[in-house]
Design an enzyme around this catalytic site. Structure first.
Site, PDB file in Angstrom:
ATOM      1  N   HIS A 126       0.900  -1.131   0.054  1.00 17.57           N
ATOM      2  CA  HIS A 126       0.169   0.000  -0.128  1.00 17.57           C
ATOM      3  C   HIS A 126       0.842   1.265  -0.017  1.00 17.57           C
ATOM      4  O   HIS A 126       1.963   1.272   0.612  1.00 17.57           O
ATOM      5  CB  HIS A 126      -0.910  -0.279   1.366  1.00 17.57           C
ATOM      6  CG  HIS A 126      -1.825   1.134   1.276  1.00 17.57           C
ATOM      7  ND1 HIS A 126      -1.584   2.320   1.608  1.00 17.57           N
ATOM      8  CD2 HIS A 126      -3.275   1.053   1.355  1.00 17.57           C
ATOM      9  CE1 HIS A 126      -2.888   3.011   1.846  1.00 17.57           C
ATOM     10  NE2 HIS A 126      -3.732   2.238   1.466  1.00 17.57           N
ATOM     11  N   ASP A 174       3.223  -4.427   7.989  1.00 14.93           N
ATOM     12  CA  ASP A 174       2.127  -3.744   7.880  1.00 14.93           C
ATOM     13  C   ASP A 174       0.582  -4.794   7.947  1.00 14.93           C
ATOM     14  O   ASP A 174       0.612  -5.573   7.011  1.00 14.93           O
ATOM     15  CB  ASP A 174       1.983  -3.043   6.415  1.00 14.93           C
ATOM     16  CG  ASP A 174       0.614  -2.376   6.272  1.00 14.93           C
ATOM     17  OD1 ASP A 174      -0.194  -2.524   6.986  1.00 14.93           O
ATOM     18  OD2 ASP A 174       0.642  -1.824   5.119  1.00 14.93           O
ATOM     19  N   GLN A 211      -4.591  -5.232   7.002  1.00 14.96           N
ATOM     20  CA  GLN A 211      -5.686  -6.308   6.627  1.00 14.96           C
ATOM     21  C   GLN A 211      -5.609  -7.478   7.503  1.00 14.96           C
ATOM     22  O   GLN A 211      -6.380  -8.126   7.796  1.00 14.96           O
ATOM     23  CB  GLN A 211      -5.348  -6.626   5.140  1.00 14.96           C
ATOM     24  CG  GLN A 211      -5.463  -5.503   4.023  1.00 14.96           C
ATOM     25  CD  GLN A 211      -7.083  -4.812   4.013  1.00 14.96           C
ATOM     26  OE1 GLN A 211      -7.889  -5.464   4.583  1.00 14.96           O
ATOM     27  NE2 GLN A 211      -7.001  -3.530   3.765  1.00 14.96           N
ATOM     28  N   LYS A 220     -10.250  -0.333  10.323  1.00 19.19           N
ATOM     29  CA  LYS A 220     -10.905  -1.765   9.593  1.00 19.19           C
ATOM     30  C   LYS A 220     -11.042  -3.088  10.401  1.00 19.19           C
ATOM     31  O   LYS A 220     -11.485  -3.941   9.871  1.00 19.19           O
ATOM     32  CB  LYS A 220      -9.529  -1.925   8.718  1.00 19.19           C
ATOM     33  CG  LYS A 220      -9.191  -1.041   7.707  1.00 19.19           C
ATOM     34  CD  LYS A 220      -7.852  -1.357   6.795  1.00 19.19           C
ATOM     35  CE  LYS A 220      -7.162  -0.293   6.110  1.00 19.19           C
ATOM     36  NZ  LYS A 220      -7.778   0.120   5.062  1.00 19.19           N
ATOM     37  N   CYS A 258      -4.685   2.427  -3.670  1.00 20.82           N
ATOM     38  CA  CYS A 258      -3.293   3.041  -3.106  1.00 20.82           C
ATOM     39  C   CYS A 258      -2.472   2.075  -3.390  1.00 20.82           C
ATOM     40  O   CYS A 258      -1.592   1.747  -2.494  1.00 20.82           O
ATOM     41  CB  CYS A 258      -3.639   3.273  -1.595  1.00 20.82           C
ATOM     42  SG  CYS A 258      -4.664   4.661  -1.276  1.00 20.82           S
TER      43      CYS A 258
HETATM   44  N1  PLP Z   1      -1.647  -0.603   4.684  1.00 21.04           N
HETATM   45  C1  PLP Z   1      -2.744  -1.768   4.092  1.00 21.04           C
HETATM   46  C2  PLP Z   1      -2.536  -2.989   3.537  1.00 21.04           C
HETATM   47  C3  PLP Z   1      -3.997  -0.868   3.938  1.00 21.04           C
HETATM   48  O1  PLP Z   1      -4.837  -1.803   3.341  1.00 21.04           O
HETATM   49  C4  PLP Z   1      -4.205   0.333   4.200  1.00 21.04           C
HETATM   50  C5  PLP Z   1      -5.449   0.990   4.070  1.00 21.04           C
HETATM   51  O2  PLP Z   1      -6.168   0.545   3.250  1.00 21.04           O
HETATM   52  C6  PLP Z   1      -3.139   1.032   4.888  1.00 21.04           C
HETATM   53  C7  PLP Z   1      -1.972   0.340   4.848  1.00 21.04           C
HETATM   54  C8  PLP Z   1      -3.198   2.598   5.256  1.00 21.04           C
HETATM   55  O3  PLP Z   1      -4.146   2.567   6.262  1.00 21.04           O
HETATM   56  P1  PLP Z   1      -4.890   3.830   7.054  1.00 21.04           P
HETATM   57  O4  PLP Z   1      -5.268   4.766   5.661  1.00 21.04           O
HETATM   58  O5  PLP Z   1      -5.991   3.576   7.958  1.00 21.04           O
HETATM   59  O6  PLP Z   1      -3.651   4.517   7.643  1.00 21.04           O
END
Ligand code: PLP
Length: 404
Positions: free
Chosen positions: A121, A198, A201, A224, A362
């Site tokens: 992401h 990260d 998910q 999430k 993203c």
């Molecule tokens: N990493 C992953 C795998 C994600 O799916 C997301 C959000 O879609 C993020 C990071 C970023 O999360 P946030 O926008 O809540 O900071």
């Protein structure tokens, strides 16, 4: 413990609404999940009954709120197998990764390497690009195979004695791929690198034990995980947090301030400058309590069942291209429809009450890897039912007919 999605969904007030005259079929939980009454009520209760700023007060409401805020930290720690001082509250995963990148940046030199992957992401790409732009560190990207797996052989080859940081997603928000992060962490540590995972998910769909994974840092967002927006968590091993440069300055993160110098508070408060997201932390604590009452293995099985049901029903659809077919993948279906732009697909599905995401998710480098500028994505959560899965397939089939 049995799991019944029909019973669970009754706890989510929003799921009862209609969209465009149809029952809402919410398949965008990978972007942000809906909230159960337990979360809504915990936040409302705090505002109605016991709310003040934390840490600084000597009065009852301040003490009660501090207890609730720090209690939420303990719940999050227990949820992922950590200790409370190893949990830093952040605005979300994005802020958590920025905090780590900025903190580690102090020790990085031009030519030092950071190893990422093509399936990250942007939250796990852009903060590291800052270090490339500003400090001359070199970014390397582990390729993704055609079926959506991380290329392990390439990963091993890209790791070197110059690799200082390895930052990888536990589960892809586009492909649904669940990476073998314990193995990846072991390899990275052998090469002497610091590891950030990260978990945005992954934490939603599986039990996480950060000690077993042995990651140095693990990040996720509350929204999430059926919690509120504006709150997330950074787990860091104590010694890692202790050696990280502070991210923001202000109240609460200091030991002492004089006109000449400052000293810092110990982690985690060193990284929580200013008034924190108090109500949001309480809401996330409530979400974790609520999840604790569920059989998470049964939930995962239910979500997987929805995915395989949809996949089987769409098996013969020669107009459909699915991104990501890695074995053991999570309940995320990213797809394109021949001859149709993903945005159009999402807008037509919305007319049938079906909410899916469309765009780059993203993850522009990943889209480019698959020769695409966008895809649509249906993501399944514990409150989705087989009836909804069928409604999605029916609506998608009708949508495709527009473009045939
Ligand atoms: N990493 C992953 C795998 C994600 O799916 C997301 C959000 O879609 C993020 C990071 C970023 O999360 P946030 O926008 O809540 O900071």
């Amino acid at each position: 413990m049995a799991f019944d999605a029909e019973v669970i969904r009754a706890e989510f007030p929003i799921l009862g609404r209609q969209v465009n005259g149809r029952p809402l079929v919410y398949l965008d939980s990978a972007a942000s999940a809906q909230k159960p009454r337990a979360v809504i009520e915990a936040m409302t209760r705090a505002m109605e009954h016991s709310y003040a700023n934390v840490h600084r007060g000597l009065h009852t409401l301040a003490n009660e709120t501090t207890e609730a805020y720090e209690g939420a930290r303990s719940k999050i720690a227990a949820f992922i197998g950590a200790e409370a001082p190893e949990i830093v509250f952040t605005k979300g995963a994005t802020e958590a990764i920025n905090l780590v990148a900025s903190g580690l940046g102090a020790a990085l030199r031009p030519g030092d390497e950071i190893l990422l992957s093509e399936m990250e992401h942007h939250a796990n790409i852009v903060p590291w690009h800052f270090l490339r732009e500003r400090q001359g560190v070199v970014l390397k990207f582990t390729p993704v195979t055609d079926d959506g797996r991380l290329d392990m052989e390439a990963f091993k080859e890209l790791l070197s004695e110059r690799t200082r940081v390895v930052a990888l997603t536990h589960m892809s928000n586009v492909l649904g791929t669940v990476n073998p992060v314990a193995e990846l962490t072991r390899l990275a540590h052998e090469a002497g690198a610091i590891v950030l995972l990260d978990g945005c998910q992954a934490v939603v769909h599986r039990a996480i034990d950060v000690k077993a994974l042995d990651a140095d840092f693990y990040v996720f967002s509350g929204h999430k995980l059926y919690g509120p927006t504006g709150i997330g968590a950074l787990y860091g091993k104590s010694e890692r947090l202790a050696s990280l440069r502070p991210y923001q300055g202000g109240g609460e993160m200091i030991g002492k301030v004089t006109l000449e110098e400052i000293t810092y508070a110990d982690p985690p408060h060193r990284f929580e400058a200013g008034t924190p997201p108090i109500l949001e932390a309480i809401g996330l604590g409530a979400a974790i309590d609520w999840l604790g009452g569920l059989d998470r293995a049964a939930v995962a099985e239910h979500e997987h069942g929805l995915y395989t049901h949809v996949r089987e029903r769409l098996n013969g659809a020669n107009w459909l291209r699915v991104l990501g077919e890695a074995p053991g993948k999570g309940a995320i279906l990213s797809f394109t429809v021949d001859g149709a732009h993903a945005h159009d697909v999402a807008q037509i599905l919305d007319k049938y009450g079906v909410a899916v995401r469309a765009g780059t998710h993203c993850a522009e480098p990943l889209m480019r890897r698959f020769g695409l500028t966008s895809s649509a994505r249906a993501s399944f959560a514990l409150y989705n039912t087989h009836e909804e899965a069928d409604a999605f397939v029916d609506a998608l089939t009708k949508t495709q007919a527009f473009f045939a």
